[in-house]
Scaffold this motif. Structure first.
Motif, PDB file in Angstrom:
ATOM      1  N   THR A 276       0.816  -1.221   0.000  1.00  0.00           N
ATOM      2  CA  THR A 276       0.000   0.000   0.000  1.00  0.00           C
ATOM      3  C   THR A 276       0.851   1.274   0.000  1.00  0.00           C
ATOM      4  N   LEU A 277       2.166   1.143   0.039  1.00  0.00           N
ATOM      5  CA  LEU A 277       3.024   2.328   0.075  1.00  0.00           C
ATOM      6  C   LEU A 277       2.900   3.140  -1.215  1.00  0.00           C
ATOM      7  N   PRO A 278       2.756   4.470  -1.092  1.00  0.00           N
ATOM      8  CA  PRO A 278       2.723   5.324  -2.287  1.00  0.00           C
ATOM      9  C   PRO A 278       4.124   5.500  -2.852  1.00  0.00           C
ATOM     10  N   ARG A 279       4.207   5.841  -4.146  1.00  0.00           N
ATOM     11  CA  ARG A 279       5.508   6.016  -4.787  1.00  0.00           C
ATOM     12  C   ARG A 279       5.562   7.377  -5.466  1.00  0.00           C
ATOM     13  N   ARG A 280       6.807   7.872  -5.667  1.00  0.00           N
ATOM     14  CA  ARG A 280       7.010   9.185  -6.267  1.00  0.00           C
ATOM     15  C   ARG A 280       8.056   9.075  -7.367  1.00  0.00           C
TER      16      ARG A 280
ATOM     17  N   ASP B  13      11.652   5.909  -9.757  1.00  0.00           N
ATOM     18  CA  ASP B  13      10.710   6.258  -8.711  1.00  0.00           C
ATOM     19  C   ASP B  13      11.111   5.559  -7.417  1.00  0.00           C
TER      20      ASP B  13
ATOM     21  N   VAL C 231       9.760   4.978  -3.010  1.00  0.00           N
ATOM     22  CA  VAL C 231       8.646   5.076  -2.073  1.00  0.00           C
ATOM     23  C   VAL C 231       8.548   6.519  -1.594  1.00  0.00           C
ATOM     24  N   ASP C 232       7.342   7.050  -1.588  1.00  0.00           N
ATOM     25  CA  ASP C 232       7.142   8.430  -1.155  1.00  0.00           C
ATOM     26  C   ASP C 232       6.920   8.450   0.357  1.00  0.00           C
TER      27      ASP C 232
ATOM     28  N   ASP D  75       4.517  11.067   2.058  1.00  0.00           N
ATOM     29  CA  ASP D  75       3.072  10.955   1.884  1.00  0.00           C
ATOM     30  C   ASP D  75       2.490  10.278   3.127  1.00  0.00           C
TER      31      ASP D  75
ATOM     32  N   ARG E 177       0.188   8.377   3.529  1.00  0.00           N
ATOM     33  CA  ARG E 177      -0.219   6.990   3.290  1.00  0.00           C
ATOM     34  C   ARG E 177       0.915   5.997   3.551  1.00  0.00           C
ATOM     35  N   SER E 178       2.137   6.490   3.721  1.00  0.00           N
ATOM     36  CA  SER E 178       3.267   5.618   4.036  1.00  0.00           C
ATOM     37  C   SER E 178       3.378   5.349   5.540  1.00  0.00           C
TER      38      SER E 178
END
Length: 217
Positions: free
Chosen positions: A54-58, A65, A67-68, A71, A73-74
């Protein structure tokens, strides 16, 4: 009071210390802990493990890219709030220990209020717990530590390089993106209820609070 909240008068209440990465939150909290014995809960320890799907990415470059980690959500905000409530109402809580270089939780420790009237909750996403703490009658104050953006950038970069948190090119690129986003981070914390100020201003403000009441009987 929320359905998952515990009844009764809390043994301690929460001081939230929010602010951008590198702004001086940890340094401020160390001064409060050494000067007043105030326990500190590092909310960054509630980051999700690096393999969590579920980790967001940037995107930080063409075809690149990461892991963000900036955010929300991390981060497991619900776990953080529940730990804060256990700490304030029961006087102790078991909390994770997160290692940034390993992208995951590596241990668990037990912390206690030890008779203190206050617990300091600090972290990148600390402002996200303000509303929940207020709803649970746990919040006593919330501040957002801020500086000039170049000062924060340099402090963050030297810290992250010293601690080998990520490869240098990642730290430089991420640092540049964070410097551009810093006004939005501060604005978000203020919108959540934090008062923006420098670390020194915050220390003076919180020192007055901590010297007024040292413990709840």
């Amino acid at each position: 009071m929320p359905e998952d909240a515990s009844p009764g008068i809390p043994r301690a209440r929460v001081i939230v210390v929010a602010g951008p990465s590198g702004s001086g939150k940890s340094r401020l909290c160390a001064r409060l802990r050494s000067g007043f014995g105030t326990p500190v809960l590092n909310l960054d320890d509630f980051y999700k493990d690096g393999d969590d799907p579920t980790l967001p990415r940037r995107r930080i470059g063409p075809g690149q890219d990461i892991v963000d980690w900036d955010d929300p959500r991390s981060w497991s905000g619900g776990d953080a709030v529940r730990a804060l409530e256990r700490l304030c109402r029961d006087g102790a809580a078991d909390v994770p220990v997160y290692d940034i270089s390993h992208d995951g939780r590596v241990d668990e420790v037990r912390i206690s209020v030890d008779g203190s009237a206050y617990v300091v909750a600090e972290g990148l996403f600390a402002h996200e717990v303000i509303s929940d703490c207020r709803d649970r009658d746990l919040l006593v104050d919330a501040i957002c530590v801020r500086n000039r953006r170049l000062v924060t950038f340099w402090r963050r970069l030297t810290r992250d390089l010293r601690e080998h948190r990520k490869p240098p090119w990642v730290l430089l690129r991420r640092g540049w993106l964070l410097m551009r986003a810093e006004p939005h981070v501060v604005a978000r914390a203020v919108a959540c209820g934090a008062t923006p100020m420098t670390s020194e201003q915050a220390f003076r403000r919180l020192s007055r609070l901590l010297t007024g009441v040292q413990s709840i009987t």
